[in-house]
Motif scaffolding. Structure first.
Motif, PDB file in Angstrom:
ATOM      1  N   ALA A  35       0.839  -1.202   0.000  1.00  0.00           N
ATOM      2  CA  ALA A  35       0.000   0.000   0.000  1.00  0.00           C
ATOM      3  C   ALA A  35       0.867   1.242   0.000  1.00  0.00           C
ATOM      4  O   ALA A  35       1.868   1.312   0.712  1.00  0.00           O
ATOM      5  CB  ALA A  35      -0.928   0.010   1.216  1.00  0.00           C
ATOM      6  N   MET A  36       0.498   2.228  -0.807  1.00  0.00           N
ATOM      7  CA  MET A  36       1.224   3.505  -0.784  1.00  0.00           C
ATOM      8  C   MET A  36       0.854   4.257   0.500  1.00  0.00           C
ATOM      9  O   MET A  36      -0.260   4.097   1.027  1.00  0.00           O
ATOM     10  CB  MET A  36       0.883   4.331  -2.019  1.00  0.00           C
ATOM     11  CG  MET A  36      -0.572   4.749  -2.104  1.00  0.00           C
ATOM     12  SD  MET A  36      -0.870   5.796  -3.554  1.00  0.00           S
ATOM     13  CE  MET A  36      -2.585   6.298  -3.239  1.00  0.00           C
ATOM     14  N   PRO A  37       1.755   5.080   1.036  1.00  0.00           N
ATOM     15  CA  PRO A  37       1.499   5.755   2.312  1.00  0.00           C
ATOM     16  C   PRO A  37       0.196   6.564   2.368  1.00  0.00           C
ATOM     17  O   PRO A  37      -0.511   6.486   3.383  1.00  0.00           O
ATOM     18  CB  PRO A  37       2.734   6.656   2.478  1.00  0.00           C
ATOM     19  CG  PRO A  37       3.815   5.930   1.757  1.00  0.00           C
ATOM     20  CD  PRO A  37       3.142   5.304   0.561  1.00  0.00           C
ATOM     21  N   ALA A  73       4.831   1.115   0.621  1.00  0.00           N
ATOM     22  CA  ALA A  73       5.824   1.382  -0.404  1.00  0.00           C
ATOM     23  C   ALA A  73       5.278   2.371  -1.426  1.00  0.00           C
ATOM     24  O   ALA A  73       4.063   2.590  -1.511  1.00  0.00           O
ATOM     25  CB  ALA A  73       6.226   0.081  -1.102  1.00  0.00           C
ATOM     26  N   ALA A  74       6.181   2.963  -2.188  1.00  0.00           N
ATOM     27  CA  ALA A  74       5.782   3.855  -3.274  1.00  0.00           C
ATOM     28  C   ALA A  74       5.145   3.043  -4.398  1.00  0.00           C
ATOM     29  O   ALA A  74       5.350   1.829  -4.502  1.00  0.00           O
ATOM     30  CB  ALA A  74       7.000   4.621  -3.794  1.00  0.00           C
ATOM     31  N   SER A  75       4.392   3.714  -5.249  1.00  0.00           N
ATOM     32  CA  SER A  75       3.673   3.029  -6.325  1.00  0.00           C
ATOM     33  C   SER A  75       4.608   2.237  -7.233  1.00  0.00           C
ATOM     34  O   SER A  75       4.295   1.109  -7.630  1.00  0.00           O
ATOM     35  CB  SER A  75       2.877   4.044  -7.147  1.00  0.00           C
ATOM     36  OG  SER A  75       1.852   4.634  -6.378  1.00  0.00           O
ATOM     37  N   GLY A 117      -1.936  -4.769  -4.661  1.00  0.00           N
ATOM     38  CA  GLY A 117      -1.426  -3.442  -4.355  1.00  0.00           C
ATOM     39  C   GLY A 117      -2.551  -2.437  -4.227  1.00  0.00           C
ATOM     40  O   GLY A 117      -3.624  -2.594  -4.823  1.00  0.00           O
ATOM     41  N   LEU A 118      -2.313  -1.373  -3.448  1.00  0.00           N
ATOM     42  CA  LEU A 118      -3.251  -0.274  -3.272  1.00  0.00           C
ATOM     43  C   LEU A 118      -2.496   1.004  -3.612  1.00  0.00           C
ATOM     44  O   LEU A 118      -1.591   1.409  -2.875  1.00  0.00           O
ATOM     45  CB  LEU A 118      -3.767  -0.253  -1.830  1.00  0.00           C
ATOM     46  CG  LEU A 118      -4.825   0.788  -1.458  1.00  0.00           C
ATOM     47  CD1 LEU A 118      -6.080   0.616  -2.308  1.00  0.00           C
ATOM     48  CD2 LEU A 118      -5.171   0.686   0.019  1.00  0.00           C
ATOM     49  N   MET A 136       6.662  11.711  -3.412  1.00  0.00           N
ATOM     50  CA  MET A 136       5.317  11.173  -3.327  1.00  0.00           C
ATOM     51  C   MET A 136       4.401  11.883  -4.315  1.00  0.00           C
ATOM     52  O   MET A 136       4.440  13.109  -4.459  1.00  0.00           O
ATOM     53  CB  MET A 136       4.769  11.349  -1.911  1.00  0.00           C
ATOM     54  CG  MET A 136       5.693  10.819  -0.834  1.00  0.00           C
ATOM     55  SD  MET A 136       5.782   9.031  -0.836  1.00  0.00           S
ATOM     56  CE  MET A 136       4.164   8.646  -0.220  1.00  0.00           C
ATOM     57  N   LYS A 137       3.555  11.105  -4.997  1.00  0.00           N
ATOM     58  CA  LYS A 137       2.691  11.705  -6.015  1.00  0.00           C
ATOM     59  C   LYS A 137       1.719  12.718  -5.440  1.00  0.00           C
ATOM     60  O   LYS A 137       1.461  13.755  -6.050  1.00  0.00           O
ATOM     61  CB  LYS A 137       1.899  10.642  -6.756  1.00  0.00           C
ATOM     62  CG  LYS A 137       0.814  11.281  -7.589  1.00  0.00           C
ATOM     63  CD  LYS A 137       0.472  10.562  -8.824  1.00  0.00           C
ATOM     64  CE  LYS A 137      -0.488  11.433  -9.632  1.00  0.00           C
ATOM     65  NZ  LYS A 137      -1.134  10.732 -10.688  1.00  0.00           N
ATOM     66  N   SER A 138       1.169  12.443  -4.246  1.00  0.00           N
ATOM     67  CA  SER A 138       0.235  13.409  -3.658  1.00  0.00           C
ATOM     68  C   SER A 138       0.925  14.747  -3.392  1.00  0.00           C
ATOM     69  O   SER A 138       0.317  15.814  -3.533  1.00  0.00           O
ATOM     70  CB  SER A 138      -0.383  12.859  -2.371  1.00  0.00           C
ATOM     71  OG  SER A 138       0.617  12.500  -1.455  1.00  0.00           O
TER      72      SER A 138
END
Length: 301
Positions: free
Chosen positions: A97-99, A126-128, A143-144, A199-201
């Motif tokens: 899962a991404m954070p 983990a990161a995507s 995965g999420l 991080m993408k966000s």
């Protein structure tokens, strides 16, 4: 060719060291080395580069390693299938899962355990990009992550769960606009703690600030949600996070102030798995349960 030889080979790739790989497999180093040499003899190719300074695999060895991973994963699936047929309440599942989606994981685990009570779950954050790699190498089964990070032509199957919504959050003592929404230029004037730039966000946040023509006052950058939550609870800094990454209500002494940010993209977040011709009964059931989660309404403010 024996399964143990393939197991030794995968362990060797993981630890990059004969002694540590042998210790992990519960055998002596000479026994592991002999098994790898026997594998090379049976295949008629050199698999491992034996050099005191450099450890690695030959080009042929990399291809053998890929087949070894697939074979071990397939056998593990076969074992789970047989076990699942006799005892529906058991099995193992690994999830990445991404954070920013970590608060969704307890809901997912609760749903899975309700259907498979004795399910053993292993969850990694983990990161995507790392989630996709681990799925491809069959280290995890699900995965999420952000769905737009999944290559359209890749060997993956996806399912949308919710649209991410970024919000401005702060403790009661931090002065926020007295309304339900906030502009990006107003958020830029607050002392902020944000997720790291990888991080993408965070990349979405930076893009929104640039679009608004303002520079935020960032006092802390970290990939640790726990640290961001601690700063929120202390009332020192405000933050911008997806609603799924906000601390649970019980984590704060007083309710957080939450403000919508406008305008703001809403990227899709969902489940990802490796597309395979045959899946175990456990994986099929777990995927069905996970895809049944309804989260869009639950995460709206």
């Amino acid at each position: 060719m024996f399964l143990r030889q393939l197991t030794y080979l995968v362990a060797l790739e993981r630890f990059r060291h004969f002694s540590r790989a042998a210790e992990h497999c519960g055998v002596s180093q000479p026994a592991l080395s002999a098994a790898i040499r026997q594998l090379e003899h049976e295949l008629g190719v050199t698999v491992v580069l034996r050099n005191r300074r450099v450890f690695g695999f030959t080009a042929e060895g990399e291809r053998v390693l890929a087949w070894a991973k697939q074979t071990i994963a397939a056998l593990d699936g076969l074992r789970q299938e047989a076990h699942f047929a006799h005892e529906v309440a058991g099995g193992s599942l690994s999830i990445g899962a991404m954070p920013p989606a970590i608060q969704i994981v307890p809901l997912l685990m609760e749903s899975l355990r309700a259907a498979v009570p004795a399910l053993h779950l292993s969850v990694s954050v983990a990161a995507s990009a790392d989630i996709l790699r681990d799925l491809g190498e069959q280290r995890i089964q699900m995965g999420l992550m952000y769905l737009d990070q999944v290559p359209a032509d890749g060997p993956f199957e996806t399912r949308h769960l919710y649209a991410e919504q970024l919000v401005l959050a702060a403790a009661p003592q931090v002065g926020l606009p007295n309304r339900t929404s906030c502009r990006w230029d107003e958020a830029a004037r607050l002392p902020l703690c944000l997720l790291g730039r990888a991080m993408k966000s965070r990349q979405i946040v930076d893009a929104c600030f640039r679009e608004a023509g303002c520079e935020p006052a960032v006092f802390l950058e970290t990939n640790s949600l726990e640290l961001l939550h601690a700063e929120l609870r202390a009332g020192r800094l405000a933050t911008i996070l997806p609603t799924a990454a906000l601390p649970a209500g019980s984590d704060t002494v007083a309710p957080l102030q939450i403000r919508r940010l406008s305008p703001c993209p809403t990227p899709g977040v969902g489940l990802v798995r490796l597309r395979q011709p045959v899946v175990t009964a456990l994986m099929a059931r777990s995927w069905e349960i996970a895809c049944g989660l309804v989260l869009d309404d639950a995460l709206k403010l």
